[in-house]
Structure formats: structure tokens, C-alpha cells
Design a protein around this motif. Structure first.
Motif, PDB file in Angstrom:
ATOM      1  N   GLU A  82       0.379  -0.919  -0.053  1.00 48.17           N
ATOM      2  CA  GLU A  82      -0.143   0.083   0.015  1.00 48.17           C
ATOM      3  C   GLU A  82       1.056   1.199  -0.097  1.00 48.17           C
ATOM      4  N   ILE A  85      -1.408   3.284  -2.254  1.00 51.61           N
ATOM      5  CA  ILE A  85      -2.243   3.066  -2.485  1.00 51.61           C
ATOM      6  C   ILE A  85      -3.055   4.742  -2.906  1.00 51.61           C
ATOM      7  N   PRO A  89      -3.924   2.311  -8.540  1.00 50.82           N
ATOM      8  CA  PRO A  89      -4.340   1.333  -8.495  1.00 50.82           C
ATOM      9  C   PRO A  89      -5.030   2.437  -9.841  1.00 50.82           C
ATOM     10  N   VAL A  92      -3.555   1.865 -12.973  1.00 52.11           N
ATOM     11  CA  VAL A  92      -3.818  -0.015 -14.016  1.00 52.11           C
ATOM     12  C   VAL A  92      -4.699   0.600 -14.271  1.00 52.11           C
ATOM     13  N   THR A  93      -5.865   0.881 -13.706  1.00 54.60           N
ATOM     14  CA  THR A  93      -6.862   0.895 -14.334  1.00 54.60           C
ATOM     15  C   THR A  93      -7.548   1.966 -15.867  1.00 54.60           C
ATOM     16  N   ARG A 101      -1.752  -5.856 -14.059  1.00 55.84           N
ATOM     17  CA  ARG A 101      -2.918  -6.190 -13.456  1.00 55.84           C
ATOM     18  C   ARG A 101      -2.815  -6.905 -12.034  1.00 55.84           C
ATOM     19  N   LEU A 102      -2.772  -6.588 -10.957  1.00 54.95           N
ATOM     20  CA  LEU A 102      -2.978  -7.363 -10.040  1.00 54.95           C
ATOM     21  C   LEU A 102      -3.381  -8.909 -10.186  1.00 54.95           C
ATOM     22  N   TYR A 107       2.454  -8.135 -12.577  1.00 58.06           N
ATOM     23  CA  TYR A 107       2.513  -7.960 -11.049  1.00 58.06           C
ATOM     24  C   TYR A 107       2.959  -8.012 -10.614  1.00 58.06           C
ATOM     25  N   GLU A 109       5.099  -7.129  -6.716  1.00 53.94           N
ATOM     26  CA  GLU A 109       5.041  -6.179  -5.770  1.00 53.94           C
ATOM     27  C   GLU A 109       6.590  -6.987  -4.970  1.00 53.94           C
TER      28      GLU A 109
END
Length: 301
Positions: A82, A85, A89, A92-93, A101-102, A107, A109
Motif C-alpha cells: 500500500e 495506494i 490503482p 492501472v485502471t 493488473r493485480l 504485476y 510487488e
């Protein structure tokens, strides 16, 4: 003649349609992961970093230029937990790129591959800008870079199997050089063990844990809350009773609070690079730790 011209035109169109470079396109949220991707991929990767050392990675504007960059990415590499955060997001959208994408192979992390510090037992926003999954600033412990490098190498091999051997050989070379550097840094950092320090933000916790230093104060009254006069006055009183040896802050922090406390209690304030590009010497991950340790040793002598 017409047949030859037709064949020539078809050849030109075929060449134009084929990508000039089959490089893996990497979108890194922070400079440290961009630098690591370059170490592992060399000329076989195209790397773009969304932030610089002069920007707070918590608070980035989701600009159209970032959305455009993300549209063409094959691999998204971020700290996670996060940290991003507030802006990732949306990027990405808006990019519409299903590859990153997650949950997709593209993707990645970094914080998911290490043991995280400061995982809160209570999630309460009144306590400041806390991260439910733990402190996301994992890159300040050099041992974490080793773990992330292994996982990132494997992910790059998965996404670009044609160049898997290159990623593997470069990964082995990097880890060998990194292990030797860690051994050297451990020797150099011995004088830092037990040294009390004041931080600006909770972004130095992993380095403190690795070096065996002691955090005895923070310029922020709560994580993410800017220093206040009342809090700084309390810190002055605290330092007069039990002084720290050094005050550290990052390039994206305003130096005013650190300089104020330094002037009041005669404790050196030092800007540490925090990430790649934070200082002139921190040109890559090796330079990041070289310069961080040198600056701290110079301050606590």
C-alpha cells in the motif's frame, strides 16, 4: 518488374510491422526497482521509473504521461504493501493494460518477498499514515535487495522466456557482486551499531534494523503528519535529556525541521539518499548504500 516491386513492398511492410526491439518494457514505481531491473536485464529491458528520489512515493499525481507509459508496460514493479495506494490503482485502471493488473504475471510487488517490519496490530487512521501490511520501505536493508532480485529475475524469465538465460546469468552476476558488497558494508557499518538517531519519517526502519542503530525519535509526530512546533519543542526537551547522535532525512523531505532540531541541540542533521538518484554518488543500488553509510559515519565520528 511489377512482381519484383510487389515483393519488395511486401518485404518493407513486413519489416515495419515487426518490432524493432523485442525488449521487455518495465514500469517501476520507485527508482530502486528501476535500477534493479536494469541490473538484471541490461540492454534487454526498457525501464521507466514513475518517481524520482525528490518525490514522496506516497503522494504522486496520476498524470496522463504516467498512464501513457503504463499502457505499453509488460512488467510493473512496485514496493507494494500500500505504499502506492493513493495513485497506482488509478494508473492501472486508466491504462487499460491487462498485462500488469493485480494477479497477472506482469504485476510484481517487491515487499511480498521479504519479512516486513512494523506490521500494526491495530489499524487506526488516527495513528497517522500507517500501512496495514507493514512498513513498505524494504529497500533500505541490502539483504532485502537480494531476495527481491531472485524473485524479479524469475518473473522476468517467465515473461520473456526467449531471453531467460540472459536474465539468469545477469542475476547470478548481480547477486555475487551484491553479496560481496554486503560483506563490505557490514564491516564498514560496525561503528553505527547502537547509535541513537532521529528520523523524519518511518522510511529508514529497515536500514536501522540491519545496521543495529536505535531510533529514538521522529520529526513527524505521527507517520505522514508534517512536523509541528509543539512536537519539535518536545523533541528538543527529549534530546537535552537523552541526546541522539544524528538526525536523518530524505531528499524529498523539507530540511527545515531537521535543521531546527539540529541547531537547538547541536546534533548533526544528515540527508541520506534514501533511493537511487538521491545524491550524486547514489547513481545505482551500490552507490546508494556506499553513500548512505559514508554520510552516517561522517556524522557520528
Amino acid at each position: 518488374m511489377r512482381t519484383i516491386r510487389t515483393l519488395a513492398l511486401a518485404l518493407v511492410l513486413a519489416v515495419a510491422a515487426f518490432p524493432a526491439s523485442a525488449t521487455l518494457s518495465v514500469f517501476a514505481c520507485e527508482p530502486e526497482w528501476g535500477s534493479l531491473a536494469r541490473e538484471l536485464g541490461g540492454d534487454g529491458v526498457s525501464v521507466y521509473s514513475a518517481t524520482t528520489a525528490l518525490q514522496d512515493p506516497h503522494r504522486i499525481e496520476a498524470r496522463p504521461s504516467l498512464i501513457a507509459r503504463m499502457r505499453s508496460a509488460d512488467l510493473l514493479v512496485c514496493s507494494g504493501s500500500e505504499l502506492e495506494i493513493g495513485w497506482l490503482p488509478l494508473l492501472v485502471t486508466q491504462s487499460g493494460n491487462s498485462r500488469i493488473r493485480l494477479g497477472s504475471p506482469g504485476y510484481f510487488e517487491a515487499s511480498q518477498y521479504v519479512l516486513k517490519l512494523e506490521v500494526p496490530k491495530i489499524i487506526d487512521r488516527s495513528l497517522g499514515d500507517i500501512h496495514p501490511g507493514g512498513n513498505p520501505h524494504i529497500h533500505t536493508d541490502p539483504r532485502n535487495i537480494t531476495r527481491v532480485a531472485q524473485a524479479l529475475e524469475e518473473r522476468m524469465m517467465q515473461l520473456d522466456p526467449a531471453n531467460a538465460q540472459t536474465y539468469h546469468s545477469r542475476g547470478e552476476s548481480f547477486r555475487e557482486r551484491w553479496r560481496a558488497a554486503i560483506a563490505r558494508w557490514e564491516r564498514q557499518a560496525v561503528p553505527l551499531k547502537g547509535v541513537p538517531l532521529v528520523v523524519y519519517h518511518k522510511d529508514f526502519a529497515y536500514f536501522i534494523n540491519w545496521a543495529g542503530m536505535r531510533e529514538v525519535g521522529s520529526l513527524e509526530p505521527k507517520p505522514g503528519i508534517p512536523p509541528t512546533p509543539a512536537h519539535l519543542a518536545d523533541l528538543v526537551d527529549q534530546m537535552k535529556r537523552a541526546p541522539a547522535k544524528v538526525i536523518v532525512y530524505s531528499p524529498y523531505n523539507s530540511p527545515q525541521a531537521a535543521e531546527f532540531l539540529s541547531g537547538r541541540v547541536s546534533i548533526p542533521a544528515v540527508m541520506v539518499p534514501f533511493t537511487v538518484g538521491g545524491t550524486e554518488k547514489a547513481k545505482d543500488l551500490f552507490g546508494l548504500f556506499d553513500d548512505t553509510i559514508d554520510r552516517l559515519l561522517g556524522a557520528v565520528k
